[in-house]
Design a protein around this motif. Structure first.
Motif, mmCIF file in Angstrom:
data_model
loop_
_atom_site.group_PDB
_atom_site.id
_atom_site.type_symbol
_atom_site.label_atom_id
_atom_site.label_comp_id
_atom_site.label_asym_id
_atom_site.label_seq_id
_atom_site.Cartn_x
_atom_site.Cartn_y
_atom_site.Cartn_z
ATOM 1 N N UNK A 27 40.320 -4.857 10.675
ATOM 2 C CA UNK A 27 39.608 -3.582 10.650
ATOM 3 C C UNK A 27 40.579 -2.411 10.777
ATOM 4 N N UNK A 28 41.593 -2.565 11.617
ATOM 5 C CA UNK A 28 42.556 -1.482 11.840
ATOM 6 C C UNK A 28 43.352 -1.176 10.576
ATOM 7 N N UNK A 29 43.754 -2.215 9.863
ATOM 8 C CA UNK A 29 44.516 -2.008 8.631
ATOM 9 C C UNK A 29 43.671 -1.266 7.605
ATOM 10 N N UNK A 30 42.425 -1.689 7.450
ATOM 11 C CA UNK A 30 41.557 -1.033 6.465
ATOM 12 C C UNK A 30 41.203 0.395 6.865
ATOM 13 N N UNK A 31 41.083 0.647 8.166
ATOM 14 C CA UNK A 31 40.764 1.999 8.623
ATOM 15 C C UNK A 31 41.929 2.943 8.351
ATOM 16 N N UNK A 32 43.142 2.432 8.496
ATOM 17 C CA UNK A 32 44.328 3.260 8.299
ATOM 18 C C UNK A 32 44.744 3.367 6.836
ATOM 19 N N UNK A 33 44.395 2.348 6.057
ATOM 20 C CA UNK A 33 44.783 2.323 4.641
ATOM 21 C C UNK A 33 43.571 1.943 3.799
ATOM 22 N N UNK A 34 42.906 2.950 3.273
ATOM 23 C CA UNK A 34 41.678 2.703 2.510
ATOM 24 C C UNK A 34 41.937 1.922 1.223
#
Length: 201
Positions: A27-34
């Motif tokens: 979730x953190x990766x996707x939140x930071x990199x759309x």
């Protein structure tokens, strides 16, 4: 973002302690990199950005790991944490082992910026180059007979190929070597690394 079902399956098969860690990282990766896209590289859940590897995570029997492809440039730490495949954050056993949300987001964005700039990956300072091992004749012959196994082997990083070569050549008895050779071809045909069991348990 289109979830990769292989990552859902990977998390589900991991040890229970790893579930919140892997889900949080995802979730953190996707939140930071759309623009992050999910995939599986070398048997591990990985994330790419504009066609380049951004970061990856893995679960083992008693810990998880997370690391950036250009880790030394992202975190400013010239070495990986102690232990092969530990990424830049060491052995993760609970959520509190991870950096805070703001720090982790910063790392992801730094990794994105490096990709955007065309920067090349710098080998970690702790890594000592090892000469590639020659593929033994019996393994080479077996791979020629199985296209899937050969494709997996050729696509693996040198360290993954080394794992299989050493496992086969270190057998003390010929029957043991033949069993390992057969098992190697079977696992490679399924796209598995030598230590796949430890990465999913």
């Amino acid at each position: 973002m289109t979830p990769d079902p292989r990552i859902d399956a990977y998390i589900a098969k991991s040890a229970e302690f790893a579930w919140p860690i892997l889900r949080h990282l995802r979730a953190a990766v996707h939140a930071a990199c759309l623009e992050a896209e999910e995939t599986v590289k070398w048997g591990m859940p990985s994330f790419t950005y504009r066609g380049k590897i951004l970061c990856s995570m893995a679960a083992f029997k008693q810990h998880a790991s997370f690391g950036f492809w250009q880790g030394a440039q992202v975190t400013g730490n010239g070495t990986e944490a102690e232990g092969e495949g530990m990424g830049q954050f060491g052995k993760l056993t609970r959520l509190s082992d991870l950096p805070g949300k703001r720090e982790l987001t910063g790392y992801v964005r730094q990794a994105m910026a490096l990709i955007d700039s065309g920067a090349q990956r710098v080998p970690t300072g702790a890594a000592t180059p090892r000469a590639p091992l020659e593929v033994p004749d019996d393994l080479a012959a077996a791979l020629k007979k199985d296209a899937k196994a050969r494709a997996t082997f050729d696509g693996f990083a040198p360290s993954y190929r080394r794992d299989y070569i050493e496992w086969i050549t270190e057998a003390k008895r010929e029957d043991t070597r033949q069993r390992r050779l057969k098992q190697t071809v079977e696992w490679l045909a399924e796209g598995k690394s030598r230590n796949w069991k430890y990465m999913k348990c």
